[in-house]
Design an enzyme around this catalytic site. Structure first.
Site, mmCIF file in Angstrom:
data_model
loop_
_atom_site.group_PDB
_atom_site.id
_atom_site.type_symbol
_atom_site.label_atom_id
_atom_site.label_comp_id
_atom_site.label_asym_id
_atom_site.label_seq_id
_atom_site.Cartn_x
_atom_site.Cartn_y
_atom_site.Cartn_z
ATOM 1 N N GLU A 44 0.931 -1.286 0.128
ATOM 2 C CA GLU A 44 0.017 -0.110 0.114
ATOM 3 C C GLU A 44 0.916 1.185 -0.016
ATOM 4 O O GLU A 44 1.962 1.385 0.589
ATOM 5 C CB GLU A 44 -0.795 -0.083 1.282
ATOM 6 C CG GLU A 44 -1.773 1.115 1.339
ATOM 7 C CD GLU A 44 -2.729 1.074 2.649
ATOM 8 O OE1 GLU A 44 -3.764 1.841 2.935
ATOM 9 O OE2 GLU A 44 -2.439 0.102 3.528
ATOM 10 N N LYS A 116 -9.353 2.402 -2.391
ATOM 11 C CA LYS A 116 -9.523 1.966 -1.078
ATOM 12 C C LYS A 116 -10.990 2.417 -0.650
ATOM 13 O O LYS A 116 -11.175 3.572 -0.635
ATOM 14 C CB LYS A 116 -8.585 2.360 -0.097
ATOM 15 C CG LYS A 116 -8.459 1.402 1.290
ATOM 16 C CD LYS A 116 -7.386 1.838 2.074
ATOM 17 C CE LYS A 116 -7.422 1.036 3.320
ATOM 18 N NZ LYS A 116 -6.154 1.237 3.989
ATOM 19 N N CYS A 150 -5.617 -3.404 2.100
ATOM 20 C CA CYS A 150 -5.316 -3.473 3.542
ATOM 21 C C CYS A 150 -6.528 -3.529 4.358
ATOM 22 O O CYS A 150 -7.240 -4.755 4.420
ATOM 23 C CB CYS A 150 -4.508 -2.235 4.129
ATOM 24 S SG CYS A 150 -3.918 -2.504 5.620
#
Length: 268
Positions: A44, A116, A150
Site C-alpha cells: 500500500e 480503497k 489493507c
C-alpha cells in the site's frame, strides 16, 4: 492451465522518494522475473511511503501519471505484471485524493485500478476520499484477479463479494501495523478458505513515522494455509497460484453453492 507464480515485495521503500521507490520496484521485478514470477505485488502507498503527512497532496498523481508510466516500463522490461499502491489525484474533482492501487500487465497496459473503500485511522480519514467500487477485476494468466487494499480485507462482506463475482486471486497491497499481526497470521488464511480463492497480501515493514509495520506478507491458498509467508524484514517471497488445486478445493468445499442468501438480509 499453468500456475501463476506470484511474488510479494515486502518493503517500506524510501519515505517520500518516488524515484528511489521506483528503483526498488525495478530491482524487485528483476529478481522476481529471474525466479519465474508472472506477477509482482508491492505494498500500500509503496510509491510515496505511508507516513508522509501533508506531502501526500504534493506526491499524489493521476492514474496515468509519470509514475504509472514508469511502472509500465518496469513491467515490460522484466516481462511480468506489477501491482502497487500509490496516492491518486482525481483529475476531474479538484483536491480529491484516493488511496489507490493499480495492476499493470507485462505488456505495459493498465489492467485495473482500485480505490480503497474502507479508510483506516486519522491519517487516511483526513486526506483520502473512500472509493465506491468494492469489486474490480481483470484477467491474468487465465485467472480472474481482483484487488482491494489493507483494511478492506478485514471486512468479510468485501471478500465474499469478490468470491461471488468469480475472483480466483485477490491482490491486497497493505500497510498493516503492530499489534494487528492476527490479520496476516489468521484472518487472511481464513478469508481465502471461506471464500475459496487465493489471497496475496503484501505488507510494509519496520518503523515509519509514528507507525510500526509488521511485515508477514502472505500468499494464502483456498485450503487456508500460507503458501508463502515473509518474516518481519525486507523480503521478496514467491508462491504459486494453482488453478487445478483451486478447482479441486472449490469442489470439496462448496461454500458458495451451499449459501442461503435469503437468510442474510439483516446483514445489509
Amino acid at each position: 492451465m499453468p500456475a501463476l507464480r506470484t511474488a510479494l515485495l515486502q518493503s517500506s521503500g524510501e519515505l517520500g522518494d518516488v524515484a528511489a521507490n521506483l528503483k526498488i520496484l525495478d530491482e524487485a521485478a528483476a529478481r522476481a522475473a529471474a525466479a519465474g514470477a508472472d506477477l509482482l505485488l508491492a505494498p500500500e502507498l509503496f510509491l510515496t511511503g505511508y507516513a508522509i503527512g501533508a506531502d501526500i497532496a504534493r506526491l499524489a498523481e493521476p492514474v496515468d501519471g509519470p509514475s504509472a508510466r514508469a511502472v509500465a516500463a518496469v513491467a515490460v522490461r522484466h516481462g511480468l505484471a506489477v501491482g502497487y499502491g500509490y496516492p491518486e489525484r482525481d483529475t476531474e474533482r479538484h483536491g480529491v485524493l484516493y488511496n489507490s492501487a493499480q495492476l499493470i500487465g507485462a505488456d505495459g497496459v493498465p489492467l485495473m485500478r482500485y480505490r480503497k473503500t474502507h479508510l483506516f485511522g486519522d491519517f487516511e480519514l483526513k486526506w483520502f476520499t473512500p472509493g465506491d467500487r468494492p469489486v474490480v477485476q481483470t484477467e491474468l494468466g487465465g485467472l480472474t484477479v481482483g484487488m482491494m487494499i489493507c483494511y478492506d480485507v478485514e471486512f468479510p462482506e468485501n471478500v465474499r463479494a469478490h468470491a461471488l463475482a468469480g475472483t480466483d486471486l485477490l491482490l491486497v497491497p497493505t500497510a498493516l501495523m503492530h499489534p494487528a499481526e492476527v490479520v496476516p497470521l489468521s484472518v487472511v488464511p481464513v478469508r481465502a478458505f471461506e471464500n475459496q480463492l487465493y489471497l496475496a497480501y503484501a505488507n510494509r515493514t519496520g518503523p515509519e513515522g509514528d507507525f510500526e509495520f509488521v511485515g508477514l506478507s502472505t500468499l494464502a491458498g483456498p485450503d487456508g494455509t500460507a503458501r508463502a509467508r515473509a518474516g518481519r524484514g525486507e523480503e521478496l517471497v514467491l508462491g504459486d497460484v494453482d488453478p487445478a488445486f483451486l478447482a479441486a478445493s472449490r469442489k470439496e468445499n462448496p461454500y458458495l453453492r451451499d449459501r442461503r442468501p435469503g437468510l442474510y438480509g439483516s446483514l445489509v
